[in-house]
Motif scaffolding. Structure first.
Motif, PDB file in Angstrom:
ATOM      1  N   ALA A  20     -58.635 104.007 -27.240  1.00 10.39           N
ATOM      2  CA  ALA A  20     -57.804 104.754 -28.185  1.00 10.39           C
ATOM      3  C   ALA A  20     -58.235 104.486 -29.619  1.00 10.39           C
ATOM      4  N   ALA A  21     -58.517 103.223 -29.927  1.00 11.02           N
ATOM      5  CA  ALA A  21     -58.943 102.872 -31.285  1.00 11.02           C
ATOM      6  C   ALA A  21     -60.233 103.597 -31.652  1.00 11.02           C
ATOM      7  N   GLU A  22     -61.172 103.653 -30.736  1.00  7.83           N
ATOM      8  CA  GLU A  22     -62.457 104.307 -31.005  1.00  7.83           C
ATOM      9  C   GLU A  22     -62.290 105.823 -31.143  1.00  7.83           C
ATOM     10  N   VAL A  23     -61.494 106.415 -30.254  1.00  5.72           N
ATOM     11  CA  VAL A  23     -61.296 107.864 -30.278  1.00  5.72           C
ATOM     12  C   VAL A  23     -60.576 108.297 -31.553  1.00  5.72           C
ATOM     13  N   VAL A  24     -59.482 107.621 -31.879  1.00  4.88           N
ATOM     14  CA  VAL A  24     -58.687 108.033 -33.042  1.00  4.88           C
ATOM     15  C   VAL A  24     -59.435 107.740 -34.336  1.00  4.88           C
ATOM     16  N   THR A  25     -60.129 106.615 -34.404  1.00 10.90           N
ATOM     17  CA  THR A  25     -60.912 106.292 -35.607  1.00 10.90           C
ATOM     18  C   THR A  25     -61.977 107.355 -35.861  1.00 10.90           C
ATOM     19  N   ARG A  26     -62.659 107.759 -34.802  1.00  8.30           N
ATOM     20  CA  ARG A  26     -63.696 108.790 -34.938  1.00  8.30           C
ATOM     21  C   ARG A  26     -63.094 110.103 -35.446  1.00  8.30           C
ATOM     22  N   TRP A  27     -61.923 110.482 -34.915  1.00  6.02           N
ATOM     23  CA  TRP A  27     -61.266 111.713 -35.354  1.00  6.02           C
ATOM     24  C   TRP A  27     -60.824 111.599 -36.810  1.00  6.02           C
ATOM     25  N   LYS A  69     -49.377 117.727 -33.118  1.00  7.31           N
ATOM     26  CA  LYS A  69     -49.303 117.870 -31.664  1.00  7.31           C
ATOM     27  C   LYS A  69     -50.645 118.270 -31.064  1.00  7.31           C
ATOM     28  N   LYS A  70     -51.336 119.185 -31.733  1.00  9.27           N
ATOM     29  CA  LYS A  70     -52.631 119.650 -31.242  1.00  9.27           C
ATOM     30  C   LYS A  70     -53.661 118.523 -31.301  1.00  9.27           C
ATOM     31  N   ALA A  71     -53.656 117.782 -32.386  1.00  9.84           N
ATOM     32  CA  ALA A  71     -54.603 116.681 -32.545  1.00  9.84           C
ATOM     33  C   ALA A  71     -54.340 115.583 -31.521  1.00  9.84           C
ATOM     34  N   VAL A  72     -53.069 115.249 -31.323  1.00 10.74           N
ATOM     35  CA  VAL A  72     -52.700 114.212 -30.361  1.00 10.74           C
ATOM     36  C   VAL A  72     -53.122 114.619 -28.950  1.00 10.74           C
ATOM     37  N   ALA A  73     -52.898 115.877 -28.596  1.00  9.44           N
ATOM     38  CA  ALA A  73     -53.252 116.358 -27.253  1.00  9.44           C
ATOM     39  C   ALA A  73     -54.750 116.229 -26.994  1.00  9.44           C
ATOM     40  N   ALA A  74     -55.559 116.564 -27.983  1.00  7.44           N
ATOM     41  CA  ALA A  74     -57.012 116.485 -27.822  1.00  7.44           C
ATOM     42  C   ALA A  74     -57.471 115.040 -27.647  1.00  7.44           C
ATOM     43  N   MET A  75     -56.919 114.129 -28.443  1.00  6.74           N
ATOM     44  CA  MET A  75     -57.293 112.721 -28.329  1.00  6.74           C
ATOM     45  C   MET A  75     -56.790 112.121 -27.024  1.00  6.74           C
ATOM     46  N   ASP A  76     -55.604 112.519 -26.615  1.00  7.86           N
ATOM     47  CA  ASP A  76     -55.027 112.018 -25.370  1.00  7.86           C
ATOM     48  C   ASP A  76     -55.896 112.397 -24.167  1.00  7.86           C
ATOM     49  N   THR A  77     -56.420 113.613 -24.179  1.00  8.12           N
ATOM     50  CA  THR A  77     -57.290 114.062 -23.083  1.00  8.12           C
ATOM     51  C   THR A  77     -58.529 113.189 -22.974  1.00  8.12           C
ATOM     52  N   GLU A  78     -59.142 112.877 -24.104  1.00 13.06           N
ATOM     53  CA  GLU A  78     -60.350 112.040 -24.091  1.00 13.06           C
ATOM     54  C   GLU A  78     -60.038 110.632 -23.618  1.00 13.06           C
ATOM     55  N   ASN A 105     -45.264 103.426 -25.020  1.00 14.21           N
ATOM     56  CA  ASN A 105     -45.312 104.443 -26.069  1.00 14.21           C
ATOM     57  C   ASN A 105     -46.108 105.666 -25.627  1.00 14.21           C
ATOM     58  N   SER A 106     -46.780 105.572 -24.487  1.00 16.26           N
ATOM     59  CA  SER A 106     -47.553 106.704 -23.977  1.00 16.26           C
ATOM     60  C   SER A 106     -46.643 107.713 -23.282  1.00 16.26           C
ATOM     61  N   ALA A 107     -47.170 108.910 -23.056  1.00 17.33           N
ATOM     62  CA  ALA A 107     -46.403 109.970 -22.406  1.00 17.33           C
ATOM     63  C   ALA A 107     -46.080 109.595 -20.964  1.00 17.33           C
ATOM     64  N   THR A 108     -44.953 110.097 -20.472  1.00 18.60           N
ATOM     65  CA  THR A 108     -44.507 109.762 -19.124  1.00 18.60           C
ATOM     66  C   THR A 108     -45.535 110.146 -18.073  1.00 18.60           C
ATOM     67  N   ASP A 109     -46.110 111.347 -18.177  1.00 21.68           N
ATOM     68  CA  ASP A 109     -47.070 111.772 -17.157  1.00 21.68           C
ATOM     69  C   ASP A 109     -48.328 110.908 -17.176  1.00 21.68           C
ATOM     70  N   TYR A 110     -48.719 110.430 -18.348  1.00 19.53           N
ATOM     71  CA  TYR A 110     -49.857 109.519 -18.460  1.00 19.53           C
ATOM     72  C   TYR A 110     -49.558 108.209 -17.734  1.00 19.53           C
ATOM     73  N   VAL A 111     -48.359 107.673 -17.953  1.00 19.92           N
ATOM     74  CA  VAL A 111     -47.988 106.404 -17.324  1.00 19.92           C
ATOM     75  C   VAL A 111     -47.920 106.555 -15.805  1.00 19.92           C
ATOM     76  N   LEU A 112     -47.359 107.661 -15.331  1.00 22.91           N
ATOM     77  CA  LEU A 112     -47.306 107.907 -13.894  1.00 22.91           C
ATOM     78  C   LEU A 112     -48.717 108.031 -13.306  1.00 22.91           C
ATOM     79  N   GLU A 113     -49.621 108.628 -14.072  1.00 21.02           N
ATOM     80  CA  GLU A 113     -51.022 108.728 -13.644  1.00 21.02           C
ATOM     81  C   GLU A 113     -51.648 107.338 -13.542  1.00 21.02           C
ATOM     82  N   ALA A 114     -51.317 106.472 -14.508  1.00 19.89           N
ATOM     83  CA  ALA A 114     -51.831 105.097 -14.484  1.00 19.89           C
ATOM     84  C   ALA A 114     -51.295 104.336 -13.275  1.00 19.89           C
TER      85      ALA A 114
END
Length: 217
Positions: A20-27, A69-78, A105-114
């Motif tokens: 996350a740090a690498e992805v968001v820093t790059r963006w 929201k759009k920016a967060v969604a793109a970073m979340d996918t990566e 702090n992550s989205a519910t569907d992400y946590v369920l995926e984990a």
């Protein structure tokens, strides 16, 4: 008497804080924000992406208007594409002596995926408490207070495992005993001292140490 364990997800079970740090820093660099990965780790690890971007807009470092929201969604996918378990987590979860939930702090569907990736459905079931469910994410204690309310538990009946400044700040503010986990790739020298100063009662360096400690609680 301890009846329940509340686990954070990223940085405790899933080694995505560094990703996350690498992805968001790059963006952010692409948006003209001067920040490197180490600075991001120290300042923002554990906070929601939306809160991070809002803070940068408010401070004038990121120019509005910003489609958060759009920016967060793109970073979340990566970040999801690079999801991986922290070494030893499967063995630790297989030995968890109490019922457990995920507070993230992550989205519910992400946590369920984990949880599915870890094969930990029997440990957590559908007991996921996400910052999506409250007005403010960690470091605000709201998501932990919600977990206590929904689970019908007192603070004295719960122990928390957290890795970040934001997470420990939230759990301690909710009045919960907290173990600081230092096994994520994002952890740097001095991080344990920060967590102790915030109120973490004990520190563990890896999942083997955590497994032994949880058998004692």
């Amino acid at each position: 008497m301890t009846k329940h364990i509340l686990f954070d997800c990223d940085g405790v079970l899933i080694d995505t804080e560094i990703v996350a740090a690498e992805v968001v820093t790059r963006w952010l660099n692409q948006q003209g924000v001067v920040i490197d990965t180490e600075t991001f780790i120290h300042q923002f690890t554990g906070k929601t992406f939306s809160d991070i971007l809002a803070l940068l807009v408010d401070s004038g470092k990121l120019a509005p208007p910003l489609e958060i929201k759009k920016a967060v969604a793109a970073m979340d996918t990566e970040i999801r594409a690079n999801m991986r378990p922290i070494s030893g987590v499967e063995e630790m979860l297989a030995s968890v002596p109490l019922q457990a939930s995920m507070v993230s702090n992550s989205a519910t569907d992400y946590v369920l995926e984990a949880i599915e990736m870890l094969g930990a459905e029997a440990v957590f079931g559908q007991r996921v408490f996400s910052a999506e469910l409250v007005a403010k994410g960690k470091p605000d204690p709201a998501v932990y207070l919600l977990a206590l309310q929904k689970l019908g538990l007192k603070p004295s009946e719960v122990v928390v495992v957290e890795d970040s400044v934001a997470g420990v700040s939230a759990s301690v503010a909710a009045g919960l005993r907290t173990i600081g986990f230092l096994g994520g790739s994002h952890v740097r020298n001095g991080h344990g001292a920060k967590l102790k100063a915030l109120g973490a009662e004990q520190l563990v360096s890896n999942h083997e140490e955590l497994q032994k400690l949880l058998q004692q609680v």
